[in-house]
Each structure stands twice: as C-alpha cells, then as structure tokens.
Design a protein around this motif. Structure first.
Motif, PDB file in Angstrom:
ATOM      1  N   PHE A   1       5.014   4.420  -4.680  1.00  0.00           N
ATOM      2  CA  PHE A   1       3.985   3.402  -4.490  1.00  0.00           C
ATOM      3  C   PHE A   1       2.619   4.082  -4.483  1.00  0.00           C
ATOM      4  N   GLN A   2       1.691   3.505  -5.216  1.00  0.00           N
ATOM      5  CA  GLN A   2       0.333   4.034  -5.251  1.00  0.00           C
ATOM      6  C   GLN A   2      -0.349   3.742  -3.922  1.00  0.00           C
TER       7      GLN A   2
ATOM      8  N   SER B   1       6.362   6.962  -0.346  1.00  0.00           N
ATOM      9  CA  SER B   1       7.685   6.424  -0.631  1.00  0.00           C
ATOM     10  C   SER B   1       8.610   6.734   0.536  1.00  0.00           C
TER      11      SER B   1
ATOM     12  N   LYS C   1       3.558   5.050 -14.906  1.00  0.00           N
ATOM     13  CA  LYS C   1       2.848   4.471 -13.766  1.00  0.00           C
ATOM     14  C   LYS C   1       1.951   5.466 -13.045  1.00  0.00           C
TER      15      LYS C   1
ATOM     16  N   LYS D   1       4.347  -3.068  -0.636  1.00  0.00           N
ATOM     17  CA  LYS D   1       3.094  -3.354  -1.343  1.00  0.00           C
ATOM     18  C   LYS D   1       2.165  -4.192  -0.469  1.00  0.00           C
ATOM     19  N   GLU D   2       2.744  -5.172   0.224  1.00  0.00           N
ATOM     20  CA  GLU D   2       1.906  -5.993   1.100  1.00  0.00           C
ATOM     21  C   GLU D   2       1.370  -5.166   2.268  1.00  0.00           C
TER      22      GLU D   2
ATOM     23  N   GLY E   1      10.352  -3.393  -1.900  1.00  0.00           N
ATOM     24  CA  GLY E   1       9.175  -3.128  -2.732  1.00  0.00           C
ATOM     25  C   GLY E   1       8.032  -4.073  -2.438  1.00  0.00           C
ATOM     26  N   ASP E   2       8.339  -5.366  -2.389  1.00  0.00           N
ATOM     27  CA  ASP E   2       7.295  -6.360  -2.106  1.00  0.00           C
ATOM     28  C   ASP E   2       6.710  -6.160  -0.706  1.00  0.00           C
TER      29      ASP E   2
ATOM     30  N   LEU F   1       0.736  -1.936   2.324  1.00  0.00           N
ATOM     31  CA  LEU F   1      -0.328  -1.055   1.829  1.00  0.00           C
ATOM     32  C   LEU F   1      -1.627  -1.835   1.618  1.00  0.00           C
ATOM     33  N   ALA F   2      -1.502  -3.071   1.161  1.00  0.00           N
ATOM     34  CA  ALA F   2      -2.688  -3.923   1.010  1.00  0.00           C
ATOM     35  C   ALA F   2      -3.308  -4.220   2.375  1.00  0.00           C
TER      36      ALA F   2
END
Length: 348
Positions: free
Chosen positions: A117-118, A98, A89, A294-295, A290-291, A297-298
């Motif tokens: 997480f990227q 993280s 990844k 990710k949200e 995790g979800d 960061l978006a």
C-alpha cells in the motif's frame, strides 16, 4: 542483513544469543531475500510493529505455529528498494506499508506488489508501520462487522493498548459514544486527551458502577457494542452493561483467560457475538482488508486518527520491546525501527 530469528519457542524477553535459554537469535548476516516473481517488490523496512500475537507466537501459544526457525513480525513500513520487471504500481524510492504472517523483524522483505500500500504524502512512515494489524483489526471489527453507527455506545476494554487505542479512535470517527477502560491514571488521562466520553480506571474504580453511573447521567440504556481484547473477569463484568441487541467483538485474551458468554443470556438479550481473527481475512476476504487499510491510510493522512508510538527499539533491543508489551507498560504501539527510523538507501 540483520534479522531476528526464533530458533526455539520460549520467552522472548530474554536477550538474543545470551544463553541456551534464549529463544531469539539476532543474525547480522542473514541472506537478503531475492525477488520471487516478475511482480515482486523488495522493501527496506523502516519500522515494524510489535503486536501481542507476535509475543504469543514466540511463546508457542498462538493459534498458528510456524515451523522453526522463523522470523517473526507482521506489519511494517519502508522504502521500495527493487522491483520486478512487471511491477506497475511502485517504483524505487516509494514509501509503502503492508503486513505479513511472518518476516518483518528484518532489514528487508519481499512482497508482491498487490500486497503493498502506498503511504500517502504527509503520513509519518513509522506510524504507517503501526497501522495495519492494530488499526486494521479495529476497523474491520467496528466498521465491517459491527457496523458501528453514530450515537451508539461503544465500550472498549484494554483501551490503552495497541488495538484498544485504535478502537477508541475509530469509534470517535464513527460518531459513537466511547467508554474506555484501562488501568492506571497515566493511561486514563491519555484516553481523556483523545476525547473519550468516559474513562474507567480499573486501579481505583469498579467498571460496572462507573459505567452505569455514566450511562445514567447521559440517559442512556446501555452498551451497544463491546470491544474485547482482554477476556477474563472483565468480560464477565462488562456483559452486565450490555443493551438488548448488543454486539460483542471477541478480539483476544490478553488476560490469559478465555471468557464464557452464557448462551441463554445471549438468546434472551438477542446478542450477536463476533469472533474476529483479522489475519484470516487475508485468505477468505482479502478485498475487505485492502479496502479497510486504504481507508485507514486516508484517515491518517487527514489527521482523523493518530498513532501513538509508546516505545521504539532497535532490533538488538527486541527483547526489551517484548518486555514492554508483556508488562503492559505501553500506551499505544511498541515499534522496532531500523537505521534510527531514518530513510536510508541500501548499498546493494
């Protein structure tokens, strides 16, 4: 590498290595961690966040007490420095963030690639290091647990702190009517700049009277969701503002006093009380964390949320960071950065 170690439990506002009373020990020759598995990634940390839980941990007052000595610190961001042979990844040079239970108050940290997480293009890396714990706590609390809906009334206590500001912003993203409670004109003015619908300055106003006046002016019946990282008398007063069917999110007790919610009133008013220990989701429902991240960061990359960095310190100034947190001077996040916050490649 540089690392901050807790040799004994005690006051983290004392300078490291200063005396026998110091709980903190600043090491300049701590071993750089090795890759632990084929899927391990070593990250050179750029920024790590100071949370109230870290302060309690050093004092020995947190619910989890790690064995001594330990390196404190939880959420962080940085640059990938080395990868295991099976890592797919990430590559060297990638920007990541993280969180861990311990260990981010150091120049390097090792994590499994599944835990990283990227950081999206355009995101400030220091801000990304402040995101996981504070914003993750509020996102899981408001979106996952309370399922906050548009036009609901959200009351945020301690609204100028790290988790408080995150709750205010997430509440606005969700379309809620946001009432923010803080102490001091500077904090209240900053909250107003974020677009809160109503702000209460505890240094000059009564929370019950102020909020009731606002609700009446908007023809609203009461508060639907109470976000409470404070506890104490402020919680007790806020209960008088809640609607039938309201939800109470128990985030923490920054006041030092654990409040009592009368069970008979909770029964009659059909209240739902959510205990929210964010870190335990890593064990029980890691996919939720995790979800959520990710949200977030978006949202950060799109400008829907912003991270206000109130204070930035070097590792040698960690005691000053703890002092800023303890004295409630921060508006938003207190951060520790390495290499002056610059992205620097190591000379391994």
């Amino acid at each position: 590498m540089e690392a901050l170690l807790v040799r004994k439990l005690g006051d983290p506002t004392l300078p490291p290595n200063a005396s026998e009373k110091s709980s903190l020990d600043l090491s300049t020759s701590h071993p750089i961690p090795n890759l632990e598995s084929p899927t391990s990634v070593r990250v050179r940390i750029k920024a790590t966040s100071l949370n109230f839980a870290n302060y309690l941990q050093v004092l020995g007052k947190y619910q989890e007490k790690p064995p001594l000595p330990f390196i404190p610190g939880s959420d962080y961001s940085g640059v990938v420095e080395a990868v295991g042979p099976n890592v797919t990844k990430f590559k060297i040079g990638d920007l990541v963030c993280s969180f861990v239970a311990l260990g981010s108050f150091a120049q390097f940290i090792v994590a499994d690639e599944s835990d990283l997480f990227q950081v999206p293009d355009g995101c400030d890396l220091v801000a990304a290091g402040a995101l996981p714990v504070a914003y993750g706590t509020s996102h899981v609390a408001l979106v996952h647990r309370a399922q906050l809906r548009p036009k609901q009334v959200l009351l945020v206590l301690g609204a100028a702190g790290g988790v408080g500001l995150s709750a205010v912003q997430i509440g606005k993203v969700c379309g809620a009517t946001v009432i923010a409670v803080a102490r001091g004109n500077e904090k209240v003015q900053f909250l107003k700049s974020l677009g809160v619908d109503h702000a209460v300055d505890l240094s000059s106003a009564n929370v019950i009277e102020s909020v009731k006046g606002f609700l009446k002016s908007r023809k609203l019946k009461g508060v639907d969701v109470l976000y409470d990282p404070v506890g104490g008398k402020l919680t007790k007063d806020s209960l008088k503002l809640l609607n039938w069917g309201a939800q109470i999110l128990v985030i923490g007790f920054a006041s030092g006093e654990v409040p009592v919610v009368p069970a008979n009133i909770a029964l009659v008013k059909n209240w739902t009380i959510h205990g929210l220990y964010w870190g335990s989701y890593k064990i029980h429902q890691p996919n939720v964390l995790g979800d959520s991240l990710k949200e977030l960061l978006a949202w950060l990359s799109k400008g829907l949320i912003t991270v206000n960095i109130s204070h930035t310190f070097s590792l040698t100034e960690a005691h000053l960071a703890f002092t800023a947190l303890k004295d409630r001077r921060a508006i938003g996040k207190v951060m520790i950065t390495f290499d002056g916050g610059k992205i620097v490649k190591s000379k391994l």
